[in-house]
Design an enzyme around this catalytic site. Structure first.
Site, PDB file in Angstrom:
ATOM      1  CB  CYS A 177      37.946 -11.979 -33.878  1.00 49.56           C
ATOM      2  SG  CYS A 177      36.874 -10.561 -33.576  1.00 49.56           S
ATOM      3  CB  CYS A 194      37.991  -8.918 -36.105  1.00 49.09           C
ATOM      4  SG  CYS A 194      37.919  -9.049 -34.331  1.00 49.09           S
ATOM      5  CG  ASP A 195      39.552 -11.349 -39.012  1.00 49.18           C
ATOM      6  OD1 ASP A 195      39.883 -10.162 -39.123  1.00 49.18           O
ATOM      7  OD2 ASP A 195      40.169 -12.165 -38.310  1.00 49.18           O
TER       8      ASP A 195
END
Ligand code: NAP
Length: 335
Positions: A157, A160-161
């Site tokens: 992701c 997300c990261d």
């Protein structure tokens, strides 16, 4: 006197099973948010948080995320595990009961609904919220799982990261040929020195507009007909061993991160034949801005019904919606 008709053992068990007002299946942001709302509404929800397996553990996908930087309310970011433990703690502060098991079978054909847990317990429920999420697909090559779990630069992701300092100024690999891969590659151009888009064919599956955007980016280099054979590096990712599918030729490239974007699988196997599912396996919701499924009294929240946003905050939002809808359903005496 005629002998009484013997009651089959299974039927006896079902008759004795308690009738819960609300059973919540799943323990990611959607499940726990639903529990917080339902518990505060005095529904005493029963949460099946999952038994845990090699690919999924109670708490869901955030348990594999090192830092969450885009969940509002945490200006300094928060660890994925810490966040999910806090979600659970907040649900437990009110009247939430938790069972560390899966629901493996459901019967939504009559009321109350019937559910069976992985330990074989039968229970009955007036309403059910399905919040079992989805699993990111992984390549399954050596080094991938180890470096994903240790926060060593492998992730499924980018949103997300990808903004973590770890990835800045690095050559970053994105694997896949669909819209997710294009989106992740474009997102990573903001931080990476170069993005290598690794696709197993010479044709993209992504929509025309996403393809055009990615192909137009000067920072994205496409490696066609190429697969990842191994993720290299001990503590953190150092590179990839690649194989060209047409020639069989292998080579190594140095990268500072790898994002796998080859799709997700919703956790809906136990719902087949009981709920209306989309072709890709996600729960279909008949009405916009409602979480009720095609079975009145059964609601779905989070990634299990969302193949589009897939964010913790949107999952939590739909968990809230599902709990409010379940509460109203029960208040109208429909359960
Ligand atoms: P997807 O469309 O199923 O694409 C998966 C990609 O990964 C395919 O290119 C596939 O290759 C590749 N792949 C699958 N397994 C692989 C493996 N083992 N090794 C290497 N490559 C593998 O999945 P998605 O991109 O996550 O998209 C899912 C849905 O969400 C789609 O409907 C998409 O349109 C939507 N979505 C939309 C947006 C947007 O509009 N902004 C963003 C994200 C997702 P092949 O092509 O060879 O099969």
């Amino acid at each position: 006197m005629p002998a009484a008709t013997p009651v089959p053992e299974e039927a006896a068990v079902l008759e004795e099973a308690p009738v819960e007002d609300l059973v919540i299946v799943g323990s990611g942001p959607a499940g726990w948010t639903a529990a917080i709302y339902a518990a505060r509404a005095n529904l005493k929800p029963l949460v099946f948080e999952g038994a845990g397996s090699r690919t999924m553990i109670p708490g869901g996908q955030l348990m594999f995320t090192t830092d969450v930087e885009n969940y509002p309310g945490f200006p300094d970011g928060v660890g994925g595990i810490e966040m999910m433990m806090d979600f659970k703690r907040q649900a437990l502060r009110f009247d939430t009961r938790v069972v560390t098991e899966d629901i493996v079978e459901v019967d939504f054909s009559g009321r109350p609904f019937r559910l069976r847990s992985s330990r074989g317990d039968e229970l009955r429920a007036r309403t059910v919220i399905v919040a079992t999420g989805a699993n990111a697909r992984w390549l399954g090559v050596p080094g991938e799982e180890r470096l994903a779990q240790s926060g060593g630069g492998v992730s499924a992701c980018a949103v997300c990261d990808g903004a973590l300092p770890f990835f800045r100024g690095q050559v970053i690999a994105v694997v896949g040929g669909g819209d997710s891969a294009m989106e992740e590659a474009l997102y990573m151009t903001k931080f990476a020195s170069e993005v290598l888009l690794i696709h197993r064919r010479d044709e993209l599956r992504a929509s025309r507009i996403m393809q055009e955007r990615a192909l137009a980016s000067e920072k994205i280099r496409f490696l066609w007909n190429t697969v990842v054979e191994e993720v290299l590096g001990d503590e953190v990712i150092a590179g990839l061993r690649l194989r060209e599918t047409l020639t069989g030729e292998e080579r190594e490239v140095a990268v500072g991160g790898m994002f796998v974007a080859i799709g997700h699988d919703p956790n809906t196997a136990f719902l087949r034949g009981q709920l209306d599912l989309k072709e890709n396996g996600y729960v279909r919701l008949p009405t916009a801005w409602r979480t009720e499924t095609n079975v009145p009294g059964v609601f779905a929240a989070g990634d299990v019904m969302d193949d589009y946003y897939r964010q913790a905050v949107s999952a939590a939002g739909t968990g809230c919606m599902a709990a409010l809808e379940a509460e109203r359903f029960l208040a109208h005496g429909e359960g």
